[in-house]
Design a protein around this motif. Structure first.
Motif, PDB file in Angstrom:
ATOM      1  N   LEU A 133      11.425 142.795  93.654  1.00 53.64           N
ATOM      2  CA  LEU A 133      11.066 141.866  92.587  1.00 53.64           C
ATOM      3  C   LEU A 133      12.107 140.762  92.424  1.00 53.64           C
ATOM      4  CD1 LEU A 133       9.565 144.254  89.887  1.00 53.64           C
ATOM      5  CD2 LEU A 133       8.358 142.647  91.380  1.00 53.64           C
ATOM      6  N   GLU A 134      13.359 141.090  92.690  1.00 54.69           N
ATOM      7  CA  GLU A 134      14.393 140.049  92.679  1.00 54.69           C
ATOM      8  C   GLU A 134      14.113 139.019  93.774  1.00 54.69           C
ATOM      9  OE1 GLU A 134      16.849 139.363  90.759  1.00 54.69           O
ATOM     10  OE2 GLU A 134      16.998 141.119  89.459  1.00 54.69           O
ATOM     11  N   HIS A 135      13.757 139.502  94.952  1.00 54.23           N
ATOM     12  CA  HIS A 135      13.413 138.600  96.045  1.00 54.23           C
ATOM     13  C   HIS A 135      12.177 137.764  95.675  1.00 54.23           C
ATOM     14  CE1 HIS A 135      16.427 140.465  98.356  1.00 54.23           C
ATOM     15  NE2 HIS A 135      15.728 141.481  98.853  1.00 54.23           N
ATOM     16  N   THR A 136      11.202 138.409  95.023  1.00 45.59           N
ATOM     17  CA  THR A 136       9.989 137.715  94.609  1.00 45.59           C
ATOM     18  C   THR A 136      10.300 136.615  93.608  1.00 45.59           C
ATOM     19  OG1 THR A 136       8.693 139.725  94.960  1.00 45.59           O
ATOM     20  CG2 THR A 136       7.702 138.019  93.593  1.00 45.59           C
ATOM     21  N   ARG A 137      11.250 136.924  92.739  1.00 41.99           N
ATOM     22  CA  ARG A 137      11.662 135.909  91.760  1.00 41.99           C
ATOM     23  C   ARG A 137      12.246 134.691  92.470  1.00 41.99           C
ATOM     24  NH1 ARG A 137      16.351 136.804  87.131  1.00 41.99           N
ATOM     25  NH2 ARG A 137      15.740 135.068  85.776  1.00 41.99           N
ATOM     26  N   ASP A 138      13.103 134.931  93.440  1.00 40.47           N
ATOM     27  CA  ASP A 138      13.747 133.832  94.159  1.00 40.47           C
ATOM     28  C   ASP A 138      12.749 133.033  94.996  1.00 40.47           C
ATOM     29  OD1 ASP A 138      16.171 134.604  93.108  1.00 40.47           O
ATOM     30  OD2 ASP A 138      16.755 135.792  94.859  1.00 40.47           O
TER      31      ASP A 138
END
Length: 509
Positions: A86-91
């Motif tokens: 989800l952190e990657h998705t945010r970025d």
């Protein structure tokens, strides 16, 4: 196989299925806790992005995004913890997002969404119901049908009408022309296309529409086996449809040995927001035996406006109607509806599958909706407008529509009064088409180039997402003022930015 082997296999299977549980929403307390945690995490990311995004687009360039996406292995052998993912998705996605809530996001029929419909999306996704059979979506089936019944009534149809939810205007327009084709063949030639394919006369079938009708009319004709050449586009007067032009075209086609089968009128053209005289067009189409379809994907919402619903007068005379909820109804994509005046028309697409809609269901009062859609699996999209209208009420919703139309009218007035701009035509809804005019005498090509550059520079800078179209071969810009949260002052500021950008482009040339 001895007892010990059975116990061993059972233990192994239990261990294996237990290992799957962390990937699904299930009845365990751990799953419920994880679901709440992750949805809160995502909601936090989304809320933060929308509240802090100061431009319509604040993300990376196309080249930078291509590089970032290339770093992902699309089908990895081993998974990644969801929190990390989800952190990657945010970025990657959330931080590189066009904000439909920003007042300068004006290019398309692309709307901000009601909070109520976003909560509906959570329910729809979590329960994953399919609307083809009652045993997959019991209460959902009943709600959708009740909503469709009321939708028909709102548009002035009687209890012989019916409706179904679709993915949007493309699917609804296709269904309208599919039924038109099959109805004409059955009525005039006693020919069942479902069983026998196209009749011998099909090569002469013609579908009529105005020159600015949506491209899906031609697309549908192509898919239906009639071909794009079966679509006859009629010239308009100031982008508006004329009854006399329709009748003249019908006579001309018949004199050539061709067979007009349907007329498609547009209640809210994509570029100009124009609406024809629906009632008069319907009478002319029916007088000549044509199926009359109204593409109200854009303008259908006006039915809830006390000030503007008169523009849809006569829509109840249509044989079929397209309505889009993911435009001026402020619903998340995708969400549309298709209405037919006579529910028996759905017989042209009815299918029977013992595993979906067995005849025995009827004895128990069970309703299976698969019979009136060319889709089998469908989402419970009706929940979105259902919850939204329950929450907001039709009076407040009508005020939102009225405000956006008033805003478009006001901006059109400003454009007409400013020598730096040229207004293409007055809109009946909230699409404003115009172009920037540099000072002095310039060729059409120079003016086209500078308008194209304005649109591109605003997009790449992230300052605004505005539309671009062509009118009589000339480049024009477009504001689609759907957002009821947009204030006139922000559009005035954007017009000044367009002037600055246009002047800069002229100086660079």
């Amino acid at each position: 196989m001895n007892q010990n082997t059975l116990y061993a296999e059972s233990a192994n299977i239990s261990e294996l299925t237990e290992s799957f549980k962390k990937f699904f929403l299930n009845d365990s307390s751990e799953s419920a806790l994880q679901y709440r945690k992750l949805t809160n995490q995502v909601a936090g990311y989304i809320s933060e992005q929308i509240s802090t995004q100061k431009q319509a687009y604040s993300g990376k360039s196309p080249q930078a995004l291509t590089t970032q996406i290339a770093d992902f292995e699309m089908f990895p052998k081993d998974g990644t913890p969801l929190e990390t993912l989800l952190e990657h998705t945010r970025d990657l996605i959330i931080n590189n997002n066009i904000s439909v809530y920003h007042p300068n996001c004006l290019a398309h029929l692309h709307c901000p969404t009601f909070v109520a419909s976003l909560t509906a999306e959570m329910i729809i996704a979590a329960f994953n119901q399919s609307m083809d059979s009652w045993d997959q979506a019991p209460a959902a089936t009943m709600i959708e049908q009740a909503f469709c019944n009321e939708l028909c009534r709102v548009y002035g149809f009687d209890n012989q009408a019916d409706a179904t939810f679709t993915g949007g205007g493309t699917m609804s327009n296709f269904m309208g022309l599919l039924l038109a084709r099959d109805h004409f063949s059955q009525q005039h030639y006693n020919w069942n296309i479902q069983k026998k394919g196209l009749p011998p006369e099909a090569s002469k079938f013609r579908i009529l529409c105005a020159e600015f009708a949506h491209f899906t009319v031609a697309q549908s004709a192509s898919i239906l086996g009639l071909g794009e050449n079966a679509v006859v586009k009629i010239k308009t007067n100031d982008f508006e449809e004329e009854v006399s032009a329709l009748e003249d075209t019908i006579f001309k086609l018949r004199a050539e040995g061709l067979i007009p089968i349907a007329y498609v009128t547009t209640a809210g053209t994509t570029d100009f927001g124009k609406i024809g005289q629906i009632g008069n067009l319907a009478e002319m189409a029916h007088q000549h035996g044509l199926w009359f379809h109204v593409d109200a994907a854009f303008g259908g919402a006006l039915i809830f406006s006390e000030k503007h619903k008169y523009k849809l007068a006569g829509i109840h005379q249509a044989d079929s109607v397209t309505v889009d909820f993911h435009k001026l109804f402020y619903q998340p994509i995708s969400c549309g509806a298709f209405i037919v005046k006579n529910k028996q028309s759905f017989e042209y697409i009815r299918l029977h599958a013992d595993y979906l809609n067995p005849e025995s269901n009827e004895a128990f009062g069970i309703l299976d909706l698969v019979y009136k859609s060319i889709q089998t699996t469908r989402r419970f999209d009706a929940l979105k407008p259902f919850l939204s209208l329950q929450h907001i009420g039709t009076e407040k919703f009508g005020e939102m529509i009225d405000y956006t139309i008033a805003l478009a009218t006001s901006i059109s007035d400003l454009l007409e009064a400013d020598p730096h701009f040229e207004l293409a035509t007055r809109t009946q809804i909230n699409a404003v088409v115009f172009r920037y005019l540099p000072e002095g005498e310039h060729s059409v090509q120079v003016i086209d180039d500078v308008n194209n550059a304005i649109k591109t520079q605003l997009l790449l800078s992230g300052k605004a997402i505005i539309g671009q179209t062509s009118v009589n071969g000339k480049a024009y810009l477009k504001f689609t003022l759907l957002n009821p949260m947009t204030e006139k002052s922000s559009i005035i500021d954007l017009l000044e930015e367009i002037k600055r950008t246009g002047l800069k482009e002229m100086l660079n040339n």
